[in-house]
Scaffold this active site. Structure first.
Site, PDB file in Angstrom:
ATOM      1  N   ALA A 147       2.322   1.257   3.335  1.00 41.50           N
ATOM      2  CA  ALA A 147       2.631  -0.055   3.905  1.00 41.50           C
ATOM      3  C   ALA A 147       3.283  -0.926   2.846  1.00 41.50           C
ATOM      4  O   ALA A 147       2.604  -1.683   2.153  1.00 41.50           O
ATOM      5  CB  ALA A 147       1.361  -0.728   4.447  1.00 41.50           C
ATOM      6  N   GLY A 148       4.606  -0.779   2.717  1.00 41.56           N
ATOM      7  CA  GLY A 148       5.366  -1.628   1.803  1.00 41.56           C
ATOM      8  C   GLY A 148       6.053  -2.705   2.616  1.00 41.56           C
ATOM      9  O   GLY A 148       5.490  -3.760   2.910  1.00 41.56           O
TER      10      GLY A 148
ATOM     11  N   GLU B 232       0.847  -1.186   0.000  1.00 42.65           N
ATOM     12  CA  GLU B 232       0.000   0.000   0.000  1.00 42.65           C
ATOM     13  C   GLU B 232       0.887   1.242   0.000  1.00 42.65           C
ATOM     14  O   GLU B 232       2.094   1.143   0.281  1.00 42.65           O
ATOM     15  CB  GLU B 232      -0.925   0.000   1.223  1.00 42.65           C
TER      16      GLU B 232
ATOM     17  N   GLU C 174       9.201  -7.790  -3.138  1.00 44.73           N
ATOM     18  CA  GLU C 174       9.080  -8.980  -2.282  1.00 44.73           C
ATOM     19  C   GLU C 174      10.097  -8.977  -1.149  1.00 44.73           C
ATOM     20  O   GLU C 174      10.670 -10.011  -0.791  1.00 44.73           O
ATOM     21  CB  GLU C 174       9.181 -10.251  -3.122  1.00 44.73           C
ATOM     22  N   GLY C 175      10.300  -7.789  -0.577  1.00 48.66           N
ATOM     23  CA  GLY C 175      11.224  -7.641   0.540  1.00 48.66           C
ATOM     24  C   GLY C 175      12.521  -7.015   0.090  1.00 48.66           C
ATOM     25  O   GLY C 175      13.290  -7.627  -0.656  1.00 48.66           O
TER      26      GLY C 175
ATOM     27  N   SER D 268       0.018  -7.156  12.062  1.00 53.69           N
ATOM     28  CA  SER D 268       0.143  -8.005  10.877  1.00 53.69           C
ATOM     29  C   SER D 268      -0.496  -9.375  11.075  1.00 53.69           C
ATOM     30  O   SER D 268      -0.790 -10.070  10.100  1.00 53.69           O
ATOM     31  CB  SER D 268       1.618  -8.175  10.507  1.00 53.69           C
TER      32      SER D 268
ATOM     33  N   SER E  18      18.320 -20.502   9.584  1.00 54.88           N
ATOM     34  CA  SER E  18      19.206 -19.347   9.441  1.00 54.88           C
ATOM     35  C   SER E  18      18.696 -18.389   8.365  1.00 54.88           C
ATOM     36  O   SER E  18      19.471 -17.675   7.730  1.00 54.88           O
ATOM     37  CB  SER E  18      20.626 -19.804   9.091  1.00 54.88           C
TER      38      SER E  18
END
Length: 408
Positions: free
Chosen positions: A134-135, A131, A388-389, A184, A338
């Site tokens: 809100a990424g 958004e 995607e991050g 979340s 990890s």
């Protein structure tokens, strides 16, 4: 459980070669045109559908490859062809993964085929999570979903951004807040069926790279969807929210977030996309260095060039190994103790940016022009460290996993 191996079997090699041929013969010749047009390459998607690449069956076969290498192998070859066109071909897969990660068997069987259509009438799908405010910070999501018990419908209101295929998709998968008090953990995913009133396309973005892939805002104004469009169903949602509320009071088990479940499943695949782009740029640079003559000899005879190519190839192979390891672990049920999924995405993304920049440097002035593809590849590579991050978020995930501390 499949044993880990670096050797592709005969079936995998056959698929790899088939995809490479499609990328070389169909995607690459069209890459420059669709990059300039900044439009969805429907003819190329249709060609992919005709040969069976753009289809539920193909992705299902790769997804269920017991070694875990089917999807990353496919992504690397397609993105070797061109990142923008490849993303148009595989972008529907993110929405499909959202349904696979959170939906029931009935929902999977009902909605995923509608995301692809068929060779005569291809469709695309969109996964809508980010958004304007809100990424990376998914807890700040504002899109709301309110349940109307009398009609067994969910009412969605809000705005999404950076949605691949947003607004042009046949099926949209939308992540929305159902309980704002849970942050979340109070999110859920919804199917918005074709032609649902209230959903519209907002701004279409003109982008630095991956320009053949459609990216736009999606506006939701009193969008009503049937109760069965809640992925996983209301009973499962109520149970999950109850656990989250209890955990908020006393601590306890981690509760899965709908959007993050999709991203966790797809990060190694994004790493494979980055490997494909990096490999393509490296190959162009290698060929150029062998044939470009300066001061009476090929420029690859100079250590300054040869050492760069050595570093490029080493980083590419290391990135692929990280991607393959994470993909194999995910398929065989081994936990990412990890943050191996984030490691693969982080390293491969950074590799793509570095290798494509080095390719431009090796080509010199030619690399800076659109006569050679490395300029486009460098623009395309920038997205891997963002979507995607971001790389910063990947590092945060890895650091938190290693330390067990709430690093901010």
């Amino acid at each position: 459980m499949a044993e880990f191996t670096l050797d592709l079997n005969d079936d995998q090699k056959q698929v790899r070669d088939w995809l490479h041929g499609f990328a070389a013969d169909v995607i690459r010749p069209a890459a420059s045109e669709w990059d300039e047009r900044e439009e969805t390459p429907w003819p190329v998607i249709q060609e992919a559908a005709k040969v069976g690449i753009y289809s539920l069956d193909f992705y299902a076969q790769q997804f269920f490859d017991p070694t875990g290498l089917g999807i990353p192998m496919a992504m690397e070859e397609l993105f070797w062809g061109d990142a923008g066109i490849a993303l148009s071909i595989v972008g529907t897969g993110l929405a499909a993964v959202g349904v696979l990660a959170n939906g029931t068997e009935e929902q999977i069987g009902t909605w995923i085929p509608q995301m692809y259509g068929d060779a005569n009438d291809v469709k695309v799908a969109a996964f809508c999570s980010s958004e304007p405010d809100a990424g990376s910070d998914v807890a700040s999501m504002r899109t709301r979903a309110v349940y109307d018990a009398a009609k067994d419908e969910w009412i969605l209101n809000g705005a999404k951004t950076w949605a691949t295929n947003g607004g042009i998709a046949n099926v949209h998968v939308v992540v929305a807040v159902v309980d704002a008090d849970l942050g979340s953990k109070g999110h859920a995913s919804f199917i918005v069926p074709p032609a649902t009133p209230g959903l519209s396309q907002g701004q279409k973005f003109k982008k630095h790279g991956i320009r053949a892939s459609h990216t736009a805002e999606v506006v939701l104004e009193d969008v009503r969807v049937p109760g069965h469009c809640l992925l996983g169903g209301k009973e499962k949602l109520d149970e999950r929210l109850a656990r989250a509320r209890e955990r908020a009071k006393s601590g306890g088990e981690r509760v899965k977030n709908a959007a993050m479940a999709t991203f966790e499943a797809s990060r190694p695949a994004v790493g494979a996309m980055a490997v494909g782009t990096a490999r393509a740029a490296y190959e162009v640079a290698l060929d150029y260095a062998k044939t470009r003559t300066q001061f009476g000899r090929p420029i690859i005879d100079n250590q300054g060039i040869a050492f760069q190519l050595a570093d490029m190839r080493t980083r590419i192979d290391a990135a692929r190994l990280l991607v393959w390891r994470a993909s194999w672990m995910a398929t065989t049920g081994k936990p990412f103790t990890s943050a191996e999924g984030s490691m693969s995405k982080l390293y491969a993304s950074e590799t793509a940016k570095k290798v494509t920049a080095q390719a431009i440097q090796i080509l010199g002035g030619n690399g800076f022009t659109r006569e050679y593809p490395v300029e486009r590849m460098h623009r395309d590579a920038a997205i891997y460290t963002i979507f995607e991050g971001t790389s910063e978020i990947q590092r945060l995930v890895i650091a938190r996993t290693l330390s067990g501390m709430p690093i901010r």
